[in-house]
Design a protein around this motif. Structure first.
Motif, PDB file in Angstrom:
ATOM      1  N   ALA A 153       0.845  -1.199   0.000  1.00 59.49           N
ATOM      2  CA  ALA A 153       0.000   0.000   0.000  1.00 59.49           C
ATOM      3  C   ALA A 153       0.879   1.247   0.000  1.00 59.49           C
ATOM      4  CB  ALA A 153      -0.914  -0.009   1.222  1.00 59.49           C
ATOM      5  N   SER A 154       0.404   2.304  -0.678  1.00 56.83           N
ATOM      6  CA  SER A 154       1.184   3.539  -0.772  1.00 56.83           C
ATOM      7  C   SER A 154       0.251   4.739  -0.743  1.00 56.83           C
ATOM      8  CB  SER A 154       2.006   3.547  -2.069  1.00 56.83           C
ATOM      9  OG  SER A 154       1.151   3.546  -3.199  1.00 56.83           O
ATOM     10  N   ASN A 155       0.819   5.901  -0.613  1.00 57.87           N
ATOM     11  CA  ASN A 155       0.046   7.139  -0.686  1.00 57.87           C
ATOM     12  C   ASN A 155      -0.193   7.437  -2.165  1.00 57.87           C
ATOM     13  OD1 ASN A 155      -1.175   9.585  -0.189  1.00 57.87           O
ATOM     14  ND2 ASN A 155       0.759  10.695   0.028  1.00 57.87           N
ATOM     15  N   ASN A 156      -1.277   6.931  -2.704  1.00 56.92           N
ATOM     16  CA  ASN A 156      -1.556   6.976  -4.140  1.00 56.92           C
ATOM     17  C   ASN A 156      -2.280   8.273  -4.482  1.00 56.92           C
ATOM     18  OD1 ASN A 156      -2.391   6.494  -6.773  1.00 56.92           O
ATOM     19  ND2 ASN A 156      -2.797   4.318  -6.399  1.00 56.92           N
ATOM     20  N   ALA A 157      -1.531   9.253  -4.951  1.00 59.22           N
ATOM     21  CA  ALA A 157      -2.095  10.560  -5.298  1.00 59.22           C
ATOM     22  C   ALA A 157      -1.754  10.884  -6.758  1.00 59.22           C
ATOM     23  CB  ALA A 157      -1.536  11.645  -4.378  1.00 59.22           C
ATOM     24  N   GLN A 158      -2.758  11.279  -7.532  1.00 60.69           N
ATOM     25  CA  GLN A 158      -2.565  11.562  -8.952  1.00 60.69           C
ATOM     26  C   GLN A 158      -2.943  13.014  -9.259  1.00 60.69           C
ATOM     27  OE1 GLN A 158      -1.184   9.174 -10.766  1.00 60.69           O
ATOM     28  NE2 GLN A 158      -1.317   7.708  -9.053  1.00 60.69           N
ATOM     29  N   ILE A 159      -2.322  13.578 -10.285  1.00 64.83           N
ATOM     30  CA  ILE A 159      -2.597  14.954 -10.693  1.00 64.83           C
ATOM     31  C   ILE A 159      -3.927  15.004 -11.440  1.00 64.83           C
ATOM     32  CG2 ILE A 159      -1.797  16.880 -12.130  1.00 64.83           C
ATOM     33  CD1 ILE A 159       1.050  15.819 -11.695  1.00 64.83           C
ATOM     34  N   GLU A 160      -4.734  15.944 -11.105  1.00 63.70           N
ATOM     35  CA  GLU A 160      -6.028  16.103 -11.769  1.00 63.70           C
ATOM     36  C   GLU A 160      -5.832  16.349 -13.264  1.00 63.70           C
ATOM     37  OE1 GLU A 160      -9.851  19.152 -11.773  1.00 63.70           O
ATOM     38  OE2 GLU A 160      -8.523  19.054 -10.029  1.00 63.70           O
ATOM     39  N   GLY A 161      -6.545  15.578 -14.076  1.00 61.00           N
ATOM     40  CA  GLY A 161      -6.510  15.758 -15.516  1.00 61.00           C
ATOM     41  C   GLY A 161      -5.334  15.101 -16.206  1.00 61.00           C
ATOM     42  N   ALA A 162      -4.429  14.481 -15.434  1.00 63.76           N
ATOM     43  CA  ALA A 162      -3.225  13.875 -16.033  1.00 63.76           C
ATOM     44  C   ALA A 162      -3.586  12.594 -16.785  1.00 63.76           C
ATOM     45  CB  ALA A 162      -2.199  13.566 -14.955  1.00 63.76           C
ATOM     46  N   ASP A 163      -2.796  12.268 -17.808  1.00 62.77           N
ATOM     47  CA  ASP A 163      -2.985  11.000 -18.505  1.00 62.77           C
ATOM     48  C   ASP A 163      -2.623   9.850 -17.561  1.00 62.77           C
ATOM     49  OD1 ASP A 163      -3.706  12.322 -20.781  1.00 62.77           O
ATOM     50  OD2 ASP A 163      -1.695  12.208 -21.695  1.00 62.77           O
TER      51      ASP A 163
ATOM     52  N   THR B 182      -1.056   6.328 -16.370  1.00 59.71           N
ATOM     53  CA  THR B 182       0.135   5.538 -16.702  1.00 59.71           C
ATOM     54  C   THR B 182      -0.132   4.084 -16.314  1.00 59.71           C
ATOM     55  OG1 THR B 182       1.106   6.041 -14.534  1.00 59.71           O
ATOM     56  CG2 THR B 182       1.715   7.467 -16.376  1.00 59.71           C
ATOM     57  N   THR B 183       0.429   3.202 -17.087  1.00 62.31           N
ATOM     58  CA  THR B 183       0.202   1.786 -16.868  1.00 62.31           C
ATOM     59  C   THR B 183       0.868   1.319 -15.572  1.00 62.31           C
ATOM     60  OG1 THR B 183       0.075   1.362 -19.243  1.00 62.31           O
ATOM     61  CG2 THR B 183       0.521  -0.538 -17.809  1.00 62.31           C
ATOM     62  N   THR B 184       0.110   0.612 -14.787  1.00 60.15           N
ATOM     63  CA  THR B 184       0.665   0.017 -13.568  1.00 60.15           C
ATOM     64  C   THR B 184       1.304  -1.316 -13.921  1.00 60.15           C
ATOM     65  OG1 THR B 184      -1.075   1.040 -12.233  1.00 60.15           O
ATOM     66  CG2 THR B 184       0.125  -0.805 -11.237  1.00 60.15           C
ATOM     67  N   VAL B 185       2.543  -1.489 -13.494  1.00 58.91           N
ATOM     68  CA  VAL B 185       3.256  -2.726 -13.796  1.00 58.91           C
ATOM     69  C   VAL B 185       2.594  -3.901 -13.084  1.00 58.91           C
ATOM     70  CG1 VAL B 185       5.454  -3.943 -13.628  1.00 58.91           C
ATOM     71  CG2 VAL B 185       5.421  -1.483 -14.141  1.00 58.91           C
ATOM     72  N   SER B 186       2.291  -4.932 -13.831  1.00 54.40           N
ATOM     73  CA  SER B 186       1.694  -6.133 -13.253  1.00 54.40           C
ATOM     74  C   SER B 186       2.787  -7.122 -12.882  1.00 54.40           C
ATOM     75  CB  SER B 186       0.722  -6.791 -14.247  1.00 54.40           C
ATOM     76  OG  SER B 186      -0.351  -5.924 -14.553  1.00 54.40           O
ATOM     77  N   THR B 187       2.598  -7.795 -11.769  1.00 53.59           N
ATOM     78  CA  THR B 187       3.579  -8.803 -11.342  1.00 53.59           C
ATOM     79  C   THR B 187       2.965 -10.188 -11.514  1.00 53.59           C
ATOM     80  OG1 THR B 187       2.808  -8.618  -9.048  1.00 53.59           O
ATOM     81  CG2 THR B 187       4.676  -7.266  -9.690  1.00 53.59           C
TER      82      THR B 187
END
Length: 315
Positions: free
Chosen positions: A55-65, A67-72
């Motif tokens: 778990a992480s502090n998952n914060a994204q920029i508003e309106g940003a494209d 990005t693909t999350t790497v799958s394990t």
């Protein structure tokens, strides 16, 4: 008296042999009896494990494209099936004579050796040993519980953890006396990994050492409900209430006696390629033979759920 005919003089008195056989050999196998059961379909039984990303502090920029999350990928593990067998052989004459304590010597030996096989199974599955692929001249061997537990460990000095894939055993460390702090550390590690262990398993010496926690360990005296029967004194811990839940405390005669296992029981499984079977073998003379056999392995569904306090003194 010299003129009294007594048992010392008699020739024809019958022997006094009780028609019973007394056997106190232990038969309790808490690990095999308590874990789940499954079916193996090959000598290399395989399964997959997986885990979520931390778990992480998952914060994204508003309106940003995005990005693909790497799958394990999942982790593929396997354990070899191990064959355990016993072969009683009894002469025809012995089966025909009248025996004390059993009707048929062969049936008695079959019953006895079937119990021995169950004890052998418990011993193999709890052992600190790596898996062996086997060959035409070498028996296959399953990897025991201790070779799967790599993450949540408390070891003596110089002790080494296994890699956790069954390919190597835990390396022995310097023996040390059981301390509650060791157990609390392992329980915290299990919880941090996502495990919820529900059983503590240990040998006789360390079960008694564990019970001394009642008098107050590092965290102070343990609590216990006591009934009002003044004729009974209870000095054992059967349930340990930790910061992360309650765990049954069970002694086991067939495990590594210098270890204390902290297990989430439903994350371990007995997978059988051949369930216990009895086969009458061909006669080659004036006797009968039976083959008692089972082929099985240990499936570590996710060993990160469990832990071990190892390298404990046993005397």
């Amino acid at each position: 008296m010299a003129d009294v005919f007594s048992t010392y003089d008699a020739i024809g008195n019958r022997e006094d042999l009780a028609d019973m056989i007394y056997d106190i050999s232990p038969m309790d196998t808490p690990f095999v009896s308590g874990i789940s059961k499954n079916t193996a379909t090959a000598t290399n039984h395989e399964w997959q494990t997986d885990s979520l990303a931390y778990a992480s502090n998952n914060a994204q920029i508003e309106g940003a494209d995005s990005t693909t999350t790497v799958s394990t990928p999942t982790v593929r593990l396997g354990n070899y099936t191990q064959i355990s067998s016993k072969t009683p052989q009894v002469s025809r004459t012995q089966r025909d004579v009248q025996s004390a304590g059993r009707g048929d010597e062969m049936e008695y030996q079959v019953m006895k050796m079937a119990k021995e096989l169950k004890r052998d199974q418990e011993t193999a599955m709890l052992a600190n040993k790596a898996k062996v692929a086997g060959s035409e001249v070498l028996a296959r061997e399953l990897a025991g519980v201790e070779s799967w537990i790599a993450d949540n460990v408390s070891l003596g000095a110089t002790g080494t953890a296994p890699t956790g894939d069954g390919t190597n055993a835990r390396g022995a460390g310097t023996p040390r006396a059981l301390d509650e702090a060791f157990l609390k550390d392992v329980l915290a590690q299990c919880w941090d990994e996502g495990g919820n262990p529900d059983m503590i398993m240990c040998g006789s010496f360390n079960k008694q050492a564990f019970s001394s926690f009642v008098g107050g360990g590092a965290s102070g005296p343990a609590q216990r409900n006591v009934n009002g029967d003044a004729s009974r004194v209870n000095t054992a811990i059967d349930i340990y209430v930790s910061d992360f839940g309650s765990l049954a405390v069970v002694p086991n005669r067939f495990m590594v006696q210098s270890s204390m296992l902290v297990l989430e029981m439903d994350k371990w499984c007995l997978s059988s390629l051949t369930n216990f079977q009895e086969t009458e073998l061909a006669k080659v003379g004036d006797s009968d033979r039976r083959l008692l056999l089972s082929e099985y392995t240990l499936e570590a569904k996710n060993a990160k759920s469990s832990g071990i306090v190892a390298d404990l003194t046993t005397a």
